[in-house]
Design an enzyme around this catalytic site. Structure first.
Site, PDB file in Angstrom:
ATOM      1  N   THR A   1      28.429  50.505  28.525  1.00 47.77           N
ATOM      2  CA  THR A   1      28.663  51.294  29.902  1.00 47.77           C
ATOM      3  C   THR A   1      30.103  51.792  29.790  1.00 47.77           C
ATOM      4  O   THR A   1      31.058  51.661  28.761  1.00 47.77           O
ATOM      5  CB  THR A   1      28.610  50.496  31.075  1.00 47.77           C
ATOM      6  OG1 THR A   1      28.702  51.525  32.152  1.00 47.77           O
ATOM      7  CG2 THR A   1      29.538  49.273  31.031  1.00 47.77           C
TER       8      THR A   1
ATOM      9  N   ASP B   1      55.167  17.550  47.562  1.00 52.34           N
ATOM     10  CA  ASP B   1      55.568  16.927  48.797  1.00 52.34           C
ATOM     11  C   ASP B   1      54.467  16.915  49.663  1.00 52.34           C
ATOM     12  O   ASP B   1      54.891  16.662  51.029  1.00 52.34           O
ATOM     13  CB  ASP B   1      57.107  17.443  48.925  1.00 52.34           C
ATOM     14  CG  ASP B   1      56.837  18.823  49.537  1.00 52.34           C
ATOM     15  OD1 ASP B   1      56.004  19.433  49.498  1.00 52.34           O
ATOM     16  OD2 ASP B   1      58.043  19.062  50.150  1.00 52.34           O
TER      17      ASP B   1
ATOM     18  N   ASN C   1      56.373  20.779  43.976  1.00 55.09           N
ATOM     19  CA  ASN C   1      57.316  19.383  43.940  1.00 55.09           C
ATOM     20  C   ASN C   1      56.401  18.129  44.246  1.00 55.09           C
ATOM     21  O   ASN C   1      56.976  17.345  44.588  1.00 55.09           O
ATOM     22  CB  ASN C   1      58.676  19.562  44.732  1.00 55.09           C
ATOM     23  CG  ASN C   1      58.315  19.719  46.336  1.00 55.09           C
ATOM     24  OD1 ASN C   1      56.978  19.942  46.743  1.00 55.09           O
ATOM     25  ND2 ASN C   1      59.465  20.174  47.082  1.00 55.09           N
TER      26      ASN C   1
ATOM     27  N   ASP D   1      57.152  28.019  60.649  1.00 53.08           N
ATOM     28  CA  ASP D   1      58.324  27.241  60.126  1.00 53.08           C
ATOM     29  C   ASP D   1      58.827  27.318  58.551  1.00 53.08           C
ATOM     30  O   ASP D   1      59.523  26.594  58.178  1.00 53.08           O
ATOM     31  CB  ASP D   1      58.123  25.603  60.524  1.00 53.08           C
ATOM     32  CG  ASP D   1      56.976  25.044  59.500  1.00 53.08           C
ATOM     33  OD1 ASP D   1      56.147  25.877  59.067  1.00 53.08           O
ATOM     34  OD2 ASP D   1      56.709  23.755  59.638  1.00 53.08           O
TER      35      ASP D   1
ATOM     36  N   ARG E   1      56.759  26.806  56.180  1.00 52.61           N
ATOM     37  CA  ARG E   1      56.055  25.585  55.277  1.00 52.61           C
ATOM     38  C   ARG E   1      54.713  25.797  55.433  1.00 52.61           C
ATOM     39  O   ARG E   1      54.222  25.631  56.775  1.00 52.61           O
ATOM     40  CB  ARG E   1      56.772  24.298  55.480  1.00 52.61           C
ATOM     41  CG  ARG E   1      58.169  24.350  55.176  1.00 52.61           C
ATOM     42  CD  ARG E   1      58.918  22.806  55.659  1.00 52.61           C
ATOM     43  NE  ARG E   1      58.396  21.851  54.459  1.00 52.61           N
ATOM     44  CZ  ARG E   1      58.866  21.635  53.194  1.00 52.61           C
ATOM     45  NH1 ARG E   1      60.144  22.476  53.140  1.00 52.61           N
ATOM     46  NH2 ARG E   1      58.647  20.663  52.540  1.00 52.61           N
TER      47      ARG E   1
ATOM     48  N   PHE F   1      29.315  58.477  31.135  1.00 50.74           N
ATOM     49  CA  PHE F   1      29.420  58.744  32.652  1.00 50.74           C
ATOM     50  C   PHE F   1      29.988  60.126  32.837  1.00 50.74           C
ATOM     51  O   PHE F   1      30.801  60.618  33.014  1.00 50.74           O
ATOM     52  CB  PHE F   1      30.623  57.844  32.796  1.00 50.74           C
ATOM     53  CG  PHE F   1      30.193  56.307  33.631  1.00 50.74           C
ATOM     54  CD1 PHE F   1      29.055  55.899  32.752  1.00 50.74           C
ATOM     55  CD2 PHE F   1      30.691  55.891  34.410  1.00 50.74           C
ATOM     56  CE1 PHE F   1      28.782  54.546  33.039  1.00 50.74           C
ATOM     57  CE2 PHE F   1      30.403  54.499  34.961  1.00 50.74           C
ATOM     58  CZ  PHE F   1      29.444  53.939  34.108  1.00 50.74           C
TER      59      PHE F   1
ATOM     60  N   GLU G   1      25.225  43.546  33.721  1.00 50.68           N
ATOM     61  CA  GLU G   1      26.588  43.581  33.513  1.00 50.68           C
ATOM     62  C   GLU G   1      27.241  42.312  33.351  1.00 50.68           C
ATOM     63  O   GLU G   1      27.232  41.455  33.980  1.00 50.68           O
ATOM     64  CB  GLU G   1      27.235  44.476  34.498  1.00 50.68           C
ATOM     65  CG  GLU G   1      28.777  44.930  33.869  1.00 50.68           C
ATOM     66  CD  GLU G   1      29.147  46.150  34.395  1.00 50.68           C
ATOM     67  OE1 GLU G   1      30.119  46.324  35.102  1.00 50.68           O
ATOM     68  OE2 GLU G   1      28.294  47.226  34.590  1.00 50.68           O
TER      69      GLU G   1
ATOM     70  N   GLU H   1      47.115  24.145  58.063  1.00 50.93           N
ATOM     71  CA  GLU H   1      47.362  25.418  58.375  1.00 50.93           C
ATOM     72  C   GLU H   1      46.748  26.241  57.293  1.00 50.93           C
ATOM     73  O   GLU H   1      45.956  27.272  57.647  1.00 50.93           O
ATOM     74  CB  GLU H   1      48.695  25.779  57.879  1.00 50.93           C
ATOM     75  CG  GLU H   1      49.723  25.231  59.317  1.00 50.93           C
ATOM     76  CD  GLU H   1      51.183  25.655  59.086  1.00 50.93           C
ATOM     77  OE1 GLU H   1      51.832  26.021  60.039  1.00 50.93           O
ATOM     78  OE2 GLU H   1      51.714  25.452  58.049  1.00 50.93           O
TER      79      GLU H   1
ATOM     80  N   ASP I   1      19.464  53.945  39.424  1.00 52.17           N
ATOM     81  CA  ASP I   1      20.951  53.478  39.199  1.00 52.17           C
ATOM     82  C   ASP I   1      20.973  52.767  40.689  1.00 52.17           C
ATOM     83  O   ASP I   1      21.743  53.512  41.467  1.00 52.17           O
ATOM     84  CB  ASP I   1      21.830  54.736  39.078  1.00 52.17           C
ATOM     85  CG  ASP I   1      23.229  54.063  38.613  1.00 52.17           C
ATOM     86  OD1 ASP I   1      23.327  52.960  38.419  1.00 52.17           O
ATOM     87  OD2 ASP I   1      24.192  55.124  38.545  1.00 52.17           O
TER      88      ASP I   1
ATOM     89  N   LYS J   1      25.163  44.482  29.719  1.00 50.98           N
ATOM     90  CA  LYS J   1      25.857  45.834  29.924  1.00 50.98           C
ATOM     91  C   LYS J   1      27.279  45.284  29.919  1.00 50.98           C
ATOM     92  O   LYS J   1      27.876  44.427  30.413  1.00 50.98           O
ATOM     93  CB  LYS J   1      25.553  46.185  31.428  1.00 50.98           C
ATOM     94  CG  LYS J   1      25.963  47.920  31.781  1.00 50.98           C
ATOM     95  CD  LYS J   1      25.256  48.073  33.118  1.00 50.98           C
ATOM     96  CE  LYS J   1      25.639  49.423  33.664  1.00 50.98           C
ATOM     97  NZ  LYS J   1      25.391  49.515  34.807  1.00 50.98           N
TER      98      LYS J   1
END
Length: 390
Positions: free
Chosen positions: A159, A346, A344, A369, A371, A181, A99, A376, A17, A135
């Site tokens: 599983t 812009d 929008n 600011d 925005r 499990f 899986e 950024e 496993d 899986k």
């Protein structure tokens, strides 16, 4: 004197496993199984970085230079799963479990398509269906998807199985293998009852798998039972004789270091009968899950955990893709963010337009600011990814 591991291997097929190739080489199991959490852990090992890079480059080439980073990463997830699977199959003589994205657990059609795609990737690499198990989470939708795939010759491992209703539905669907499990069942009962421990024969996970195993053998179902998610050696030794057991490297080490005598607890040729045979349709499945608080809790928790591991891996892959492409992936991501958030049109995003968290917005808003500009977002994108994986 034979070790516990040697004795167990004489009664039960031992499966590793793990996604760690070195651990698989060490224990030389017949089969191996992975999941997103295991691949995520393996991806942190520097020796495997070349496999990750191979998948990212292959995915970029496949879907094109102009594709967005998200699309490349989604494609790479499938490639990575198969690449690790191919490496594992160079070591183990039989099968590897790969899986399906846990986020598809409640979508039958999407699970079928993903299963077909994964097996196609293996086939393209020259690997036949009999060496791969797809899986899938043991939701009703997942079980129905597996039923379709099995009829197409695509073998499935169901599983996140915790309840008897799930097990019966899987057998009736004709799936190749189930993975109940054991340890996670124990975890739930310890938390629910406040008990610190259970002796091996009283372990709720052991009792659950023993019941399923005997039911299958009593009524001649061909579906194999593979106990999974063990917490201690007692859980393993109490299931000696089960069709398969998938065991972590840590517990495999403990088995190999012990020479205690091991007796067979489960016998397919002599099952303990007495359980009435039932039929599980959707209505009965839902009713049995509703009555089994443990199974319902652990199934939901498991899907959430596997999905989180996938999302974390996706973020890591996005970072790595950017490194490989000199930032090109970030440029695509910025474009995508703006398409989604610039309501929008812009060319900037206000807090009201932003669909993410305030923490991410603040990390990106370098001049404060209120925005976000494309620059950024480009500069702060790495910080945003870090925050969203917390």
């Amino acid at each position: 004197m034979a070790t516990l591991l040697d004795q167990l291997s004489a009664m039960t097929v031992v499966v590793a496993d793990t996604g760690d190739l070195e651990a698989i080489r060490k224990f030389t199991p017949r089969d191996a199984t992975t999941n997103p959490s295991l691949i995520l852990a393996a991806a942190q090992i520097p020796a495997y970085q070349s496999l990750i890079d191979e998948a990212l480059r292959s995915s970029r080439k496949l879907i094109g230079s102009e594709a967005h980073v998200e699309d490349v990463v989604h494609e790479a997830l499938d490639e990575i799963s198969v690449i690790f699977g191919k490496e594992i199959l160079k070591i183990v003589p039989r099968r590897v479990s790969t899986e399906v994205d846990a986020r598809l657990s409640f979508d039958t059609d999407a699970t079928i398509e993903k299963g077909r795609k994964l097996i196609r990737l293996y086939n393209d690499a020259g690997i036949s269906n009999d060496r791969v198990l797809i899986k899938i989470a043991s939701t009703w939708e997942g079980i129905k998807a597996a039923e379709v795939l099995e009829k197409e010759g695509i073998h499935c491992n169901l599983t996140l199985l915790f309840g008897f209703g799930q097990a019966v539905a899987c057998a009736e669907a004709g799936v190749t293998l189930i993975s109940p499990f054991v340890g996670r069942i124990l975890d739930w009962y310890k938390a629910d009852t406040g008990r610190d421990s259970y002796p091996g024969p009283e372990d709720p996970g052991v009792i659950s798998v023993t019941r399923i195993f005997n039911y299958y053998k009593t009524y001649g179902y061909k579906t194999e039972v593979m106990g999974a998610s063990f917490r201690n050696l007692d859980e393993i030794t109490e299931l000696a004789g089960c069709d398969l057991l998938t065991i972590s490297p840590k517990l495999l080490d403990q088995l190999r270091e012990s020479e205690a005598a091991l007796s067979q607890k489960l016998d397919a040729t002599n099952p303990i009968g007495g359980e009435e045979q039932i039929h599980v349709d959707r209505e009965r499945f839902d009713a049995m899950m509703a009555e089994d608080r443990m199974a319902t809790d652990k199934l939901g928790e498991g899907i959430k955990g596997f999905s989180k591991a996938i999302e974390t891996l996706e973020h890591q892959l996005a970072h790595r893709l950017a490194e490989l492409e000199g930032g090109e992936a970030f440029r695509h991501a910025v474009q995508e963010i703006f398409m989604l958030n610039d309501m929008n049109g812009d060319g900037s995003i206000t807090r009201d337009e932003w669909l993410g968290s305030d923490a991410v917005f603040d990390a990106l808003d370098l001049d404060h600011d209120g925005r976000l500009t494309p620059e950024e977002v480009r500069k702060g994108f790495g910080a945003a990814l870090t925050l969203t994986t917390a």
